[in-house]
Enzyme design. Structure first.
Site, PDB file in Angstrom:
ATOM      1  N   ASP A   1      30.300  35.208  40.994  1.00 10.03           N
ATOM      2  CA  ASP A   1      31.635  35.057  40.619  1.00 10.03           C
ATOM      3  C   ASP A   1      32.404  35.287  41.941  1.00 10.03           C
ATOM      4  O   ASP A   1      32.369  35.929  43.002  1.00 10.03           O
ATOM      5  CB  ASP A   1      31.968  36.081  39.571  1.00 10.03           C
ATOM      6  CG  ASP A   1      33.505  35.990  39.267  1.00 10.03           C
ATOM      7  OD1 ASP A   1      34.251  35.229  38.937  1.00 10.03           O
ATOM      8  OD2 ASP A   1      34.329  37.365  39.592  1.00 10.03           O
TER       9      ASP A   1
ATOM     10  N   ASN B   1      35.985  30.734  37.802  1.00 13.53           N
ATOM     11  CA  ASN B   1      36.880  30.159  36.368  1.00 13.53           C
ATOM     12  C   ASN B   1      38.336  30.287  37.253  1.00 13.53           C
ATOM     13  O   ASN B   1      38.793  31.215  37.890  1.00 13.53           O
ATOM     14  CB  ASN B   1      37.283  31.214  35.387  1.00 13.53           C
ATOM     15  CG  ASN B   1      36.026  30.937  34.436  1.00 13.53           C
ATOM     16  OD1 ASN B   1      34.982  30.011  34.434  1.00 13.53           O
ATOM     17  ND2 ASN B   1      36.109  31.678  33.400  1.00 13.53           N
TER      18      ASN B   1
ATOM     19  N   CYS C   1      32.612  24.507  30.570  1.00 14.19           N
ATOM     20  CA  CYS C   1      32.367  25.013  32.039  1.00 14.19           C
ATOM     21  C   CYS C   1      32.969  26.413  32.170  1.00 14.19           C
ATOM     22  O   CYS C   1      32.451  27.152  32.831  1.00 14.19           O
ATOM     23  CB  CYS C   1      32.662  24.138  33.289  1.00 14.19           C
ATOM     24  SG  CYS C   1      34.023  23.293  32.860  1.00 14.19           S
TER      25      CYS C   1
ATOM     26  N   ASP D   1      36.295  35.767  42.225  1.00 11.28           N
ATOM     27  CA  ASP D   1      37.655  36.753  42.172  1.00 11.28           C
ATOM     28  C   ASP D   1      37.150  38.072  41.545  1.00 11.28           C
ATOM     29  O   ASP D   1      36.841  38.239  40.460  1.00 11.28           O
ATOM     30  CB  ASP D   1      38.760  36.118  41.584  1.00 11.28           C
ATOM     31  CG  ASP D   1      39.325  35.145  42.227  1.00 11.28           C
ATOM     32  OD1 ASP D   1      39.335  34.794  43.555  1.00 11.28           O
ATOM     33  OD2 ASP D   1      39.568  33.789  41.460  1.00 11.28           O
TER      34      ASP D   1
ATOM     35  N   ASP E   1      40.496  40.882  43.887  1.00 14.62           N
ATOM     36  CA  ASP E   1      41.189  39.761  42.844  1.00 14.62           C
ATOM     37  C   ASP E   1      42.832  39.898  42.904  1.00 14.62           C
ATOM     38  O   ASP E   1      43.338  40.823  42.798  1.00 14.62           O
ATOM     39  CB  ASP E   1      40.798  40.351  41.490  1.00 14.62           C
ATOM     40  CG  ASP E   1      41.054  39.339  40.391  1.00 14.62           C
ATOM     41  OD1 ASP E   1      41.611  38.241  40.717  1.00 14.62           O
ATOM     42  OD2 ASP E   1      41.073  39.700  39.075  1.00 14.62           O
TER      43      ASP E   1
HETATM   44 MG    MG Z   1      35.922  37.616  38.439  1.00 16.46          MG
HETATM   45 ZN    ZN Z   2      35.950  23.961  32.386  1.00 16.26          ZN
END
Ligand code: MG
Ligand code: ZN
Length: 496
Positions: free
Chosen positions: A332, A375, A419, A334, A340
Site C-alpha cells: 500500500d 486506493n 479494484c 499512503d 499519510d
Molecule cells: Mg494506507
Molecule cells: Zn476501483
C-alpha cells in the site's frame, strides 16, 4: 531455442568458471535466452564474464549466502519458462545447447525437470583414489544440480531451494523430492557434461562429514523413507557409531581403572577402524600418500561423522516445511510506504517512512519483485486529479523505485468497482501482469482493507498499523508487524 530457457551458474569465482564460460561461448547451436552468473563470493572485484558468443549475460551478487541461496537468486532473476542450472566446475559437451533444446522441447506439462548426464574422467594408468571414486559417484547420482533444468513455475511453487542446507549437499535432492511431492515428474535428458575431479588436500574426506547433519535435516523433512526416494545410500554411519562407541568405552573403562574391559573395547575400536581403512585403501592406487591419508582419516572420520550427526539431531529438532520467499510483495502507498497526507496531490508531500528504501531494496536484492497497490478515491471525489496522482506516483518511483507494477484505483467507495481495496482487483491484476501466483504474493498495508484485499485474492497480508489504524482491524489482521522494516524482515525470514 524453441522453449525459453535461462542458464543459471552459481559461482564462488573458481578458475573453472572461465573454462565453463569459454565452452558456453564457443559451442554451436541455438542460444538460450540468457545466462545468469550468480557471484556468491562475500566480496571481491566484479567477475569478468563477458565474451563473444555467450547468450545475453547478467551477473548478480548474493554477498555470500551459500549455493542454495545463490541458485534461488539466479532463478528469481530469470524470467524464462525453463531454468537450466550448471555448476561452475563442469564442462558441457559441444552439442550441449542443441541437446538441451531437444531435451526440453515437447516435454509434457507434468514434467518439471530434466536431468543432464554426468561423466567423471578418471585416471587410466592407475586405480582411482578415494576422492576420485567419490566424485565418480556423481555420474550415477539422482537429481544433482550440476546439470539440471527445472520449469521456473515448479521452482516458484515450492519456494526454490531450501536455504537451511548450508553447503552443496542434499539441497538438490531435497528440492527434487519437494517438486515430486507436487505430483510433477523429473526425467533424464540426453545432454552431457564432464565433471572433472577437483584437486583437493588430504583432509577433504574429513570435511565432508559435515553432511551427516544435512542427512538429519533430510530425514526430518521427508521422513524415514527419504533415502529410497532420493536414491541416497546410507553409507557407513551405523558402523561409525559403533566404532566411536567402542573408542569412548575404551577411554571410559580405562579412566575407571578396568583394564581388561578397556583393552577389549580398544581392540574393537582398532579392528573397526582398520576394517574401514582397508575398505578405502583396497580399491585405490595403494600409493604411499594415499595409504597414509586413508589411515589417518579413517581414524578421524567415525567420531566426526558421529559428532556431525548428533549436531544435526540437536540443530534440526524442530523443522517446518520450507516456504522460501514470496515471488511478489505489494505495498500500500499512503500510510505504509510514505507518510499519510489524506487525498495528497502534491509530489513534494511524498515522504517515505523510515527504512522504506532499505526495505524495498532488501527484497529486490533477493530477487523478489515489488509493487504498489493504492486506493486514490480523491480522484472520484473530485479532490485531486488523475494527473496529480500520477505525479505523486512518479515521485514515489524516484524515491523508492523501480517498482515492477503500480496499480491505482481512482474510484470511490460507492462506485462498485472491483479494484478498490478491500476488493481483490488490484492484487489480482498485479499478479496477472507479472505472471505470479497470488499464493506466492504478500500485501503489506496499514489498514484492514489492505489485508482483506490480500485474503480475497488468495495472497498473504501483513498489517503494519499506524496510530490511526482502527483497533478492530489490528486485532483481525492475520499477521502484524510493528514497522515496515519489521514486516519485510518477516517476509525475508519466511514468515508470511
Ligand atoms: Mg494506507
Ligand atoms: Zn476501483
Amino acid at each position: 531455442m524453441p522453449v525459453s530457457c535461462t542458464v543459471v551458474v552459481p559461482t564462488i569465482g573458481r578458475p573453472s568458471l572461465d573454462v565453463l564460460l569459454d565452452a558456453l561461448a564457443a559451442m554451436p547451436g541455438p542460444r538460450p535466452d540468457g545466462l545468469v552468473v550468480v557471484d556468491d563470493r562475500p566480496a571481491g572485484p566484479p567477475l569478468t564474464v563477458e565474451r563473444p558468443g555467450l547468450p545475453p549475460v547478467r551477473v548478480v551478487r548474493t554477498g555470500g549466502g551459500g549455493p542454495a541461496r545463490a541458485r534461488n537468486l539466479g532463478w528469481r532473476t530469470a524470467r524464462t519458462e525453463w531454468i537450466a542450472f550448471l555448476d561452475d566446475d563442469v564442462v558441457p559437451d559441444p552439442d550441449w545447447y542443441q541437446r538441451l533444446a531437444a531435451d526440453l522441447a515437447g516435454l509434457p506439462a507434468d514434467v518439471a525437470g530434466s536431468q543432464g548426464r554426468v561423466r567423471v574422467p578418471l585416471p587410466e594408468d592407475r586405480r582411482p583414489t578415494d576422492w576420485e571414486r567419490g566424485t565418480a559417484g556423481l555420474a550415477t547420482s539422482a537429481w544433482i544440480t550440476a546439470d539440471l533444468a527445472y520449469r521456473r513455475a515448479a521452482l516458484a511453487a515450492v519456494g526454490g531451494f531450501d536455504e537451511r542446507f548450508p553447503r552443496a549437499f542434499r539441497e538438490d535432492s531435497d528440492l527434487a523430492l519437494r517438486v515430486m511431492d507436487t505430483g510433477a515428474r523429473l526425467v533424464r535428458g540426453d545432454r552431457w557434461i564432464t565433471h572433472p575431479v577437483r584437486p583437493v588436500d588430504r583432509w577433504v574426506s574429513v570435511r565432508v562429514q559435515a553432511g551427516n547433519a544435512d542427512d538429519v535435516l533430510m530425514r526430518r523433512l521427508h521422513g524415514p523413507g527419504w533415502r529410497d526416494r532420493a536414491e541416497a545410500a546410507l553409507g557407513r554411519r551405523p558402523q561409525h557409531l559403533a566404532v566411536t562407541a567402542a573408542g569412548l568405552a575404551a577411554l571410559g573403562l580405562a579412566a575407571a581403572r578396568r583394564p581388561r574391559p578397556a583393552l577389549a573395547a580398544a581392540l574393537a575400536w582398532a579392528a573397526g577402524t582398520a576394517e574401514f581403512a582397508w575398505a578405502r585403501i583396497a580399491p585405490g592406487p595403494r600409493e604411499r600418500a594415499e595409504v597414509s591419508t586413508m589411515a589417518l582419516t579413517s581414524a578421524a572420520i567415525p567420531p566426526l561423522a558421529t559428532w556431525h550427526w548428533l549436531r544435526g539431531v540437536v540443530t534440526h529438532r524442530r523443522v517446518t516445511p520450507w516456504r522460501g520467499l514470496p515471488d511478489l510483495v505489494l505495498f500500500d502507498r499512503d500510510g505504509t510506504l510514505v507518510r499519510d497526507f489524506p487525498y495528497n496531490g502534491d509530489p513534494e508531500l511524498v515522504k517515505p517512512v523510515p527504512g522504506a528504501r532499505e526495505a524495498v531494496d532488501a527484497l529486490r536484492a533477493r530477487g523478489v519483485r515489488v509493487g504498489v497497490v493504492s486506493n486514490q478515491s480523491g480522484v472520484a471525489r473530485g479532490i485531486i486529479t488523475r494527473e496529480q496522482v500520477d505525479a505523486c506516483m512518479a515521485r514515489l518511483d524516484e524515491l523508492l523505485g523501480p517498482f515492477d507494477t503500480v496499480q491505482v484505483c481512482p474510484h470511490g467507495p460507492d462506485d462498485g468497482c472491483s479494484c478498490r481495496k478491500p476488493a481483490p482487483g488490484m492484487v489480482k491484476a498485479a499478479c496477472a501482469e507479472l505472471d505470479v501466483d497470488p499464493a506466492r504474493t504478500v500485501v503489506v498495508g496499514d489498514i484492514g482493507a489492505d489485508v482483506e484485499a490480500a485474503a480475497a485474492a488468495g495472497a498473504s497480508g501483513i498489517l503494519v498499523p499506524t496510530p490511526v489504524t482502527r483497533r478492530q482491524e489490528v486485532a483481525a489482521a492475520p499477521r502484524r508487524a510493528a514497522t515496515l522494516s519489521a514486516a519485510v524482515g518477516d517476509v525475508l525470514a519466511g514468515r508470511w
